[in-house]
Design an enzyme around this catalytic site. Structure first.
Site, PDB file in Angstrom:
ATOM      1  N   ARG A  33      11.841 -37.378 -59.582  1.00 35.98           N
ATOM      2  CA  ARG A  33      12.237 -37.470 -58.157  1.00 35.98           C
ATOM      3  C   ARG A  33      11.611 -38.496 -57.638  1.00 35.98           C
ATOM      4  O   ARG A  33      10.267 -38.848 -57.700  1.00 35.98           O
ATOM      5  CB  ARG A  33      11.704 -36.134 -57.496  1.00 35.98           C
ATOM      6  CG  ARG A  33      12.135 -35.999 -56.091  1.00 35.98           C
ATOM      7  CD  ARG A  33      12.119 -34.619 -55.539  1.00 35.98           C
ATOM      8  NE  ARG A  33      13.126 -33.700 -56.110  1.00 35.98           N
ATOM      9  CZ  ARG A  33      14.331 -33.589 -55.933  1.00 35.98           C
ATOM     10  NH1 ARG A  33      14.883 -34.432 -55.213  1.00 35.98           N
ATOM     11  NH2 ARG A  33      15.090 -32.889 -56.717  1.00 35.98           N
ATOM     12  N   SER A  48      12.756 -36.504 -70.080  1.00 35.42           N
ATOM     13  CA  SER A  48      12.942 -35.202 -69.407  1.00 35.42           C
ATOM     14  C   SER A  48      11.400 -34.402 -69.496  1.00 35.42           C
ATOM     15  O   SER A  48      11.348 -33.838 -68.587  1.00 35.42           O
ATOM     16  CB  SER A  48      13.925 -34.348 -69.937  1.00 35.42           C
ATOM     17  OG  SER A  48      15.394 -35.025 -69.498  1.00 35.42           O
ATOM     18  N   HIS A  83       0.702  -1.371   0.040  1.00 36.25           N
ATOM     19  CA  HIS A  83       0.160  -0.008   0.046  1.00 36.25           C
ATOM     20  C   HIS A  83       0.971   1.279   0.060  1.00 36.25           C
ATOM     21  O   HIS A  83       0.310   2.227  -0.215  1.00 36.25           O
ATOM     22  CB  HIS A  83      -0.965   0.110   1.030  1.00 36.25           C
ATOM     23  CG  HIS A  83      -2.273   0.546   1.064  1.00 36.25           C
ATOM     24  ND1 HIS A  83      -2.528   1.652   0.009  1.00 36.25           N
ATOM     25  CD2 HIS A  83      -3.479   0.388   1.658  1.00 36.25           C
ATOM     26  CE1 HIS A  83      -3.647   1.926  -0.097  1.00 36.25           C
ATOM     27  NE2 HIS A  83      -4.308   1.289   0.919  1.00 36.25           N
ATOM     28  N   ASP A 119       3.113 -31.042 -56.597  1.00 38.01           N
ATOM     29  CA  ASP A 119       1.939 -29.943 -56.717  1.00 38.01           C
ATOM     30  C   ASP A 119       2.144 -29.090 -57.819  1.00 38.01           C
ATOM     31  O   ASP A 119       1.434 -28.583 -58.323  1.00 38.01           O
ATOM     32  CB  ASP A 119       1.512 -29.571 -55.495  1.00 38.01           C
ATOM     33  CG  ASP A 119       2.676 -28.808 -54.809  1.00 38.01           C
ATOM     34  OD1 ASP A 119       3.841 -28.947 -55.245  1.00 38.01           O
ATOM     35  OD2 ASP A 119       2.338 -28.256 -53.480  1.00 38.01           O
ATOM     36  N   ALA A 120       3.525 -28.452 -58.042  1.00 42.78           N
ATOM     37  CA  ALA A 120       3.788 -27.546 -59.048  1.00 42.78           C
ATOM     38  C   ALA A 120       3.425 -27.914 -60.405  1.00 42.78           C
ATOM     39  O   ALA A 120       3.233 -26.961 -61.196  1.00 42.78           O
ATOM     40  CB  ALA A 120       5.265 -27.043 -58.819  1.00 42.78           C
ATOM     41  N   ALA A 121       3.515 -29.167 -60.587  1.00 44.90           N
ATOM     42  CA  ALA A 121       3.182 -29.646 -62.139  1.00 44.90           C
ATOM     43  C   ALA A 121       1.627 -29.184 -62.284  1.00 44.90           C
ATOM     44  O   ALA A 121       1.557 -28.938 -63.452  1.00 44.90           O
ATOM     45  CB  ALA A 121       3.345 -31.102 -62.377  1.00 44.90           C
ATOM     46  N   LEU A 150       8.757 -34.965 -68.501  1.00 43.18           N
ATOM     47  CA  LEU A 150       8.294 -35.868 -67.734  1.00 43.18           C
ATOM     48  C   LEU A 150       6.618 -35.870 -67.917  1.00 43.18           C
ATOM     49  O   LEU A 150       5.751 -36.814 -67.599  1.00 43.18           O
ATOM     50  CB  LEU A 150       8.663 -35.582 -66.325  1.00 43.18           C
ATOM     51  CG  LEU A 150       8.549 -34.373 -65.500  1.00 43.18           C
ATOM     52  CD1 LEU A 150       7.448 -34.260 -64.870  1.00 43.18           C
ATOM     53  CD2 LEU A 150       9.824 -34.304 -64.908  1.00 43.18           C
ATOM     54  N   HIS A 182      15.443 -42.007 -66.038  1.00 40.07           N
ATOM     55  CA  HIS A 182      14.286 -42.460 -67.039  1.00 40.07           C
ATOM     56  C   HIS A 182      13.603 -43.363 -67.274  1.00 40.07           C
ATOM     57  O   HIS A 182      12.854 -43.684 -67.915  1.00 40.07           O
ATOM     58  CB  HIS A 182      14.943 -41.975 -68.516  1.00 40.07           C
ATOM     59  CG  HIS A 182      15.125 -40.529 -68.848  1.00 40.07           C
ATOM     60  ND1 HIS A 182      15.816 -40.033 -69.759  1.00 40.07           N
ATOM     61  CD2 HIS A 182      14.900 -39.459 -67.826  1.00 40.07           C
ATOM     62  CE1 HIS A 182      16.006 -38.656 -69.656  1.00 40.07           C
ATOM     63  NE2 HIS A 182      15.408 -38.264 -68.614  1.00 40.07           N
TER      64      HIS A 182
END
Length: 677
Positions: free
Chosen positions: A558, A621, A321, A664-666, A623, A597
């Site tokens: 890959r 290549s 206090h 997923d980029a494909a 792919l 390949h």
């Protein structure tokens, strides 16, 4: 007798030094001192250094204990708040209690010694601090509901759960931003009373430890600079202090420079308490038990939320206090109250910091249709319609907050259509029953259960968007698959788990061998995506059970070598031969082509005894060009079955399956992939 009195005086002076420097933790420190005196190796290095500075090596220099507390105190780093006030705080000598004549005693007189005596001395010293206490009763319904969401998120991330104390402590830290004077200290500098302004909040945490003999010990270590931590950082720092306290690994610095502390007697059922404020500290916050108000405790707990009655907690602020006034303490607790009710974006900041995609629940007044008289049926119908809108919104928009960004690279977005507030539903509706329209096989469920089902189905690790499909039968079929896989999944068989683990080990070891044996050679490693091997393995197992006899695969470079070795067949010798720069005699076609390949054919017998023919199409290549090729190869297999066995198109389609595997980029960068799909 003289030697004994000198020893007692030394012991008393030593106790005073420890009490001056460690306050409420003095009992714990004296216990460590006894262990050090018996064997220095029994305590941590920081404690050994402190005790050697205090008493000399192995306690040989007993006379050093008579030094002043400031001379014997452990060295601390300068305060970061810029204060020049460094004088030791005024210490009040505890007056011994008035002597009691043996004739007035009604029972056996037992001297108080050891740790218990230290508690007596601390309490006597605390009488010199003029204190007052403010109390506030806070409903915890919203705190409880948001804590459920937080803990479910933390559990899914494999992290430790957050307790009520974590959230209340963090609310104290946020309230101190508005009332920084609550973190100030009282001191005496050159016989002048001063207020010490402190920028850093070192939050003391009361930890109750039970010893092997059943006695209990209270420690109050602190979290340094707690006000500078985000909620996730605070969780980690708080849990670290508690873990080290329970394992006996606290350091000297963990007890020094506590500015404000939190104690929680509510864990043992105490509704409210007024703790003593130790010398050198200005505020201690105490939280009581979380329970329904006493006047409602005879009512069944399931009924109370229906009446809009929440459990509550009493929070008290005991303050010095001399530097803190009652209005400041009361306003501080009012700010904590507001924060725990979700004001000032308290839960929004926590959810954002933890990256929880859902909006936090909000505090609202309850409007129970049962108490609305003539409007009862109308209000209930409106709420029921809103619940059905909410269910549909999750089916349409739920994928927008699905947890499909493992890198957390994208900012979280708030979607109002998935917020119950958009439909004027509140936390008080969570335990009320609504018609579900068959959601997950139920006819009725509480709003809490409905939200749990929807979030597991549409906001988990898989994003599902299917409501654009025109066929009702297809949508219902997909909905049932979602229920089976995400809402009520069957436990995975132990043998399946073992097989998945074996495939993961095989994939990882294959890549490790290539990287060690053929270092520097291009191989398009699957590293980081080893789970695709286990996934393809299980796909083949399930395909065999469904009657599929032939699977034709097309994929990117890959991971191709790993698929050849661990999925298609035993092709490791062929792969290693290629790495050595020669051609395997059984695969003369490999000449002139690069190993990533290559294609191959194999055969697989599933666990259920079915045989599945496997073909991995070779591709150069370019792919993405393999996709329509694989579709054509599968169509040719079906046509051959029609000619040889005289079957119809519908009969042969389920016996041959194309599988196309791309990153997923494909889908964004190679139009032929999406075209083929």
């Amino acid at each position: 007798m003289v030697i004994r009195l000198a020893q007692e005086e030394t012991k008393t002076n030593l106790s005073e030094i420890i009490a001056d420097n460690f306050g409420a933790n003095a009992t714990y420190v004296e216990g460590l001192l006894a262990r050090w005196q018996s064997d220095p190796s029994l305590v941590d290095e920081s404690w050994r250094a402190y005790f050697e500075e205090l008493l000399g090596p192995n306690g040989a220099d007993g006379n050093r204990a008579t030094a002043t507390s400031s001379a014997a105190a452990p060295k601390e780093t300068p305060s970061t708040d810029g204060n020049a006030a460094a004088a030791a705080p005024a210490k009040a000598k505890a007056k011994p209690p008035a002597a009691t004549t043996p004739a007035s005693l009604e029972g056996e007189a037992l001297p108080i010694r050891g740790p218990a005596l230290k508690i007596v001395e601390n309490m006597q010293a605390s009488l010199a601090v003029p204190t007052a206490t403010s109390q506030r009763r806070i409903p915890v319904r919203l705190l409880d509901e948001n804590r459920r969401i937080i803990n479910r998120h933390l559990e899914e991330a494999g992290r430790r759960k957050a307790s009520y104390t974590h959230l209340i402590a963090y609310a104290l830290l946020r309230a101190l931003e508005e009332f920084p004077q609550m973190n100030d200290g009282f001191d005496v500098l050159e016989e002048q009373s001063v207020r010490v302004k402190r920028a850093a909040v070192n939050l003391g945490i009361a930890i109750d430890l039970e010893k092997k003999d059943g006695t209990r010990n209270l420690l109050v270590p602190n979290v340094k600079n707690a006000n500078s931590l985000s909620f996730s950082e605070f969780l980690k720092a708080y849990d670290d202090v508690v873990t080290r306290a329970r394992s006996g690994k606290l350091q000297v610095s963990d007890f020094q420079r506590t500015t404000i502390s939190l104690t929680n007697p509510g864990t043992i059922g105490t509704v409210s308490s007024t703790p003593r404020l130790m010398v050198g500290q200005s505020v201690i916050i105490a939280t009581g038990a979380i329970e329904y108000p006493a006047e409602y405790q005879s009512i069944a707990p399931a009924i109370l939320p229906q009446l809009g009655i929440s459990k509550a907690i009493t929070i008290s602020s005991t303050y010095d206090h001399r530097i803190i006034q009652g209005a400041e303490s009361g306003s501080f607790l009012a700010r904590v109250h507001e924060l725990l009710l979700g004001k000032h974006k308290f839960y929004d900041q926590i959810f954002a910091d933890l990256e929880i995609p859902h909006a936090p629940l909000r505090w609202n007044l309850d409007r129970n249709p049962l108490f609305l008289g003539a409007d009862q049926m109308h209000e209930q119908s409106i709420r029921q319609a809103r619940v059905m809108e909410l269910i549909n919104a999750y089916r349409v928009r739920g994928h927008l907050i699905a947890d499909i960004d493992p890198l957390h690279a994208m900012p979280l977005l708030y979607h109002p259509e998935l917020d119950i507030e958009t439909y004027h539903l509140t936390i008080w509706d969570l335990d009320r029953l609504f018609i579900t329209g068959g959601l997950a096989g139920t006819e009725t469920a509480t709003l809490r259960e409905i939200l749990d089902i929807l979030q597991r189905a549409y906001c988990g690790k898989v994003g599902i968007e299917y409501r654009h499909i025109q066929s009702k039968d297809e949508k219902l079929w997909l909905r049932e698959q979602i229920r089976q896989e995400f809402v009520d999944p069957e436990p995975i068989d132990v043998e399946v788990k073992k097989r998945i683990l074996w495939k993961l080990i095989s994939a990882e070891q294959f890549e490790r061998f290539l990287n060690t044996k053929y270092l520097g050679q291009k191989r398009f490693s699957i590293e980081g995506c080893e789970t695709i091997i286990a996934l393809l393995d299980q796909l083949i197992e399930r395909a065999g059970d469904l009657g599929i006899e032939s699977i034709t695969m097309g994929m990117a470079h890959r991971g191709r070598l790993n698929v050849l070795a661990n999925i298609i067949g035993h092709f490791c010798e062929r792969i290693f031969t290629s790495f050595e720069g020669s051609i395997h005699p059984e695969f003369p076609a490999d000449e002139g082509d690069v190993k990533y390949h290559q294609g191959a054919k194999g055969e697989r017998e599933t666990a259920s005894g079915k045989t599945v023919r496997l073909t991995l199409s070779p591709n150069p290549s370019h792919l993405e060009a393999v996709d329509p090729v694989v579709e054509g190869m599968t169509r040719a297999t079906q046509d051959e079955l029609m000619d040889v066995e005289g079957l119809s198109r519908d009969q042969v389609m389920p016996r041959a399956l194309p599988v196309l595997l791309h990153g997923d980029a494909a889908f964004a960068g190679q139009g032929i992939v999406m075209e083929t799909l």
